[in-house]
Scaffold this motif. Structure first.
Motif, PDB file in Angstrom:
ATOM      1  N   GLY A   8       0.822  -1.199   0.000  1.00  0.00           N
ATOM      2  CA  GLY A   8       0.000   0.000   0.000  1.00  0.00           C
ATOM      3  C   GLY A   8       0.853   1.245   0.000  1.00  0.00           C
ATOM      4  O   GLY A   8       2.060   1.195  -0.252  1.00  0.00           O
ATOM      5  N   ARG A   9       0.221   2.345   0.322  1.00  0.00           N
ATOM      6  CA  ARG A   9       0.898   3.630   0.369  1.00  0.00           C
ATOM      7  C   ARG A   9       0.715   4.240   1.750  1.00  0.00           C
ATOM      8  O   ARG A   9      -0.288   3.987   2.418  1.00  0.00           O
ATOM      9  CB  ARG A   9       0.345   4.572  -0.701  1.00  0.00           C
ATOM     10  N   GLY A  10       1.707   5.029   2.148  1.00  0.00           N
ATOM     11  CA  GLY A  10       1.630   5.710   3.428  1.00  0.00           C
ATOM     12  C   GLY A  10       0.349   6.517   3.542  1.00  0.00           C
ATOM     13  O   GLY A  10      -0.016   7.232   2.616  1.00  0.00           O
ATOM     14  N   GLY A  11      -0.354   6.372   4.637  1.00  0.00           N
ATOM     15  CA  GLY A  11      -1.608   7.084   4.863  1.00  0.00           C
ATOM     16  C   GLY A  11      -2.841   6.226   4.656  1.00  0.00           C
ATOM     17  O   GLY A  11      -3.936   6.611   5.056  1.00  0.00           O
ATOM     18  N   ARG A  43       3.806  10.753   3.158  1.00  0.00           N
ATOM     19  CA  ARG A  43       2.517  10.154   2.832  1.00  0.00           C
ATOM     20  C   ARG A  43       2.443   9.846   1.343  1.00  0.00           C
ATOM     21  O   ARG A  43       2.878  10.602   0.516  1.00  0.00           O
ATOM     22  CB  ARG A  43       1.404  11.145   3.160  1.00  0.00           C
ATOM     23  N   GLY A  44       1.896   8.708   1.005  1.00  0.00           N
ATOM     24  CA  GLY A  44       1.748   8.333  -0.386  1.00  0.00           C
ATOM     25  C   GLY A  44       2.868   7.456  -0.923  1.00  0.00           C
ATOM     26  O   GLY A  44       2.751   6.892  -2.006  1.00  0.00           O
ATOM     27  N   ASP A 116     -13.902  -2.134  -3.100  1.00  0.00           N
ATOM     28  CA  ASP A 116     -13.644  -0.697  -3.265  1.00  0.00           C
ATOM     29  C   ASP A 116     -13.618  -0.104  -1.855  1.00  0.00           C
ATOM     30  O   ASP A 116     -14.565   0.529  -1.403  1.00  0.00           O
ATOM     31  CB  ASP A 116     -14.703  -0.038  -4.138  1.00  0.00           C
ATOM     32  N   ALA A 117     -12.525  -0.351  -1.163  1.00  0.00           N
ATOM     33  CA  ALA A 117     -12.386   0.093   0.229  1.00  0.00           C
ATOM     34  C   ALA A 117     -12.332   1.614   0.337  1.00  0.00           C
ATOM     35  O   ALA A 117     -12.746   2.179   1.349  1.00  0.00           O
ATOM     36  CB  ALA A 117     -11.139  -0.524   0.854  1.00  0.00           C
ATOM     37  N   GLN A 118     -11.846   2.273  -0.712  1.00  0.00           N
ATOM     38  CA  GLN A 118     -11.774   3.732  -0.688  1.00  0.00           C
ATOM     39  C   GLN A 118     -13.166   4.338  -0.592  1.00  0.00           C
ATOM     40  O   GLN A 118     -13.398   5.256   0.190  1.00  0.00           O
ATOM     41  CB  GLN A 118     -11.047   4.259  -1.931  1.00  0.00           C
ATOM     42  N   ALA A 119     -14.104   3.836  -1.374  1.00  0.00           N
ATOM     43  CA  ALA A 119     -15.476   4.348  -1.339  1.00  0.00           C
ATOM     44  C   ALA A 119     -16.113   4.107   0.029  1.00  0.00           C
ATOM     45  O   ALA A 119     -16.798   4.982   0.570  1.00  0.00           O
ATOM     46  CB  ALA A 119     -16.314   3.698  -2.437  1.00  0.00           C
ATOM     47  N   ILE A 120     -15.854   2.934   0.598  1.00  0.00           N
ATOM     48  CA  ILE A 120     -16.417   2.599   1.913  1.00  0.00           C
ATOM     49  C   ILE A 120     -15.820   3.492   2.995  1.00  0.00           C
ATOM     50  O   ILE A 120     -16.534   4.009   3.856  1.00  0.00           O
ATOM     51  CB  ILE A 120     -16.182   1.109   2.236  1.00  0.00           C
ATOM     52  N   GLU A 123     -17.279   6.980   2.737  1.00  0.00           N
ATOM     53  CA  GLU A 123     -18.675   6.944   3.196  1.00  0.00           C
ATOM     54  C   GLU A 123     -18.765   6.829   4.716  1.00  0.00           C
ATOM     55  O   GLU A 123     -19.684   7.357   5.339  1.00  0.00           O
ATOM     56  CB  GLU A 123     -19.376   5.758   2.533  1.00  0.00           C
ATOM     57  N   SER A 124     -17.796   6.148   5.326  1.00  0.00           N
ATOM     58  CA  SER A 124     -17.781   5.946   6.777  1.00  0.00           C
ATOM     59  C   SER A 124     -17.108   7.080   7.537  1.00  0.00           C
ATOM     60  O   SER A 124     -16.996   7.019   8.760  1.00  0.00           O
ATOM     61  CB  SER A 124     -17.086   4.620   7.112  1.00  0.00           C
ATOM     62  N   GLY A 125     -16.612   8.084   6.811  1.00  0.00           N
ATOM     63  CA  GLY A 125     -15.971   9.226   7.460  1.00  0.00           C
ATOM     64  C   GLY A 125     -14.519   9.005   7.829  1.00  0.00           C
ATOM     65  O   GLY A 125     -13.989   9.675   8.715  1.00  0.00           O
ATOM     66  N   LEU A 126     -13.852   8.079   7.135  1.00  0.00           N
ATOM     67  CA  LEU A 126     -12.460   7.751   7.453  1.00  0.00           C
ATOM     68  C   LEU A 126     -11.467   8.333   6.449  1.00  0.00           C
ATOM     69  O   LEU A 126     -10.274   8.081   6.556  1.00  0.00           O
ATOM     70  CB  LEU A 126     -12.284   6.237   7.534  1.00  0.00           C
ATOM     71  N   GLY A 127     -11.950   9.068   5.467  1.00  0.00           N
ATOM     72  CA  GLY A 127     -11.058   9.671   4.484  1.00  0.00           C
ATOM     73  C   GLY A 127     -10.347   8.618   3.651  1.00  0.00           C
ATOM     74  O   GLY A 127     -10.963   7.723   3.103  1.00  0.00           O
ATOM     75  N   LYS A 128      -9.016   8.719   3.588  1.00  0.00           N
ATOM     76  CA  LYS A 128      -8.219   7.802   2.764  1.00  0.00           C
ATOM     77  C   LYS A 128      -7.691   6.603   3.542  1.00  0.00           C
ATOM     78  O   LYS A 128      -6.956   5.783   3.009  1.00  0.00           O
ATOM     79  CB  LYS A 128      -7.056   8.558   2.133  1.00  0.00           C
TER      80      LYS A 128
END
Length: 179
Positions: A8-11, A43-44, A116-120, A123-128
């Motif tokens: 993954g990427r930092g963040g 980050r990233g 699609d964990a990014q969309a979830i 939607e859950s208020g967790l950003g990235k």
């Protein structure tokens, strides 16, 4: 012994994801060994985290060469040629992506799963920070750990946004797609 590599990427919460999953396996009576490789990047930047799990104490102290499972929290880090050297022939790959599964046809010889964990997370208020949504999908994909153990580990691992992370894990579980 089960050997898992996270990319993954930092963040994105890659290191935390491996720790939460390790804690979940511990709760299930297994011995986890978790560690990460990254420098002082920002980050990233790409990073890798490793998790070994076994019924017996783990004495091995080296990198994982050929994993049983590869977990990609960022689909841009996937290189199909590398995967053939990183993953055992009957291995599993879980990918966070919004793309069509057809994009990953070159990996069809492996057991593939998508979320699609990014969309979830958004939607859950967790950003990235997508780790908990991703781990919910992991539970359903592999069947190694019950979702309740992941939810318990989330409670133990976060001091803030516990409910948002629990919700993301539950949505990740519900929205997982096999190939």
């Amino acid at each position: 012994m089960l050997e898992i590599k996270f990319f993954g990427r930092g963040g994105q919460g890659v290191v935390k994801a491996s720790q939460i999953l390790g804690l979940s396996f511990y709760k299930a009576g297994m011995y986890p060994q978790c560690y990460s490789l990254f420098g002082g990047e920002r980050r990233g930047a790409p990073l890798v985290s490793f998790l070994r799990v076994d019924k017996d104490k783990i004495l091995l102290k080296c990198e994982i060469e050929n994993a049983d499972e590869l977990l990609y929290l960022d689909d841009s880090l996937i290189n199909p040629e590398d995967i053939y050297n990183l993953l055992r022939p009957a291995g599993r790959i879980l990918i966070n992506t919004h793309q069509s599964p057809d994009v990953f046809d070159s990996l069809k010889r492996f057991d593939l799963g998508f979320i699609d964990a990014q969309a979830i997370a958004k939607e859950s208020g967790l950003g990235k920070t997508i780790n908990t949504a991703f781990l919910g999908a992991y539970c359903r994909f592999t069947g190694h750990i019950p979702l309740d153990d992941i939810l318990w580990a989330i409670e133990e691992s976060f001091s803030e946004k516990k409910e948002a992370n629990r919700e993301a894990a539950q949505k990740g579980y519900a929205n997982f797609s096999p190939y």
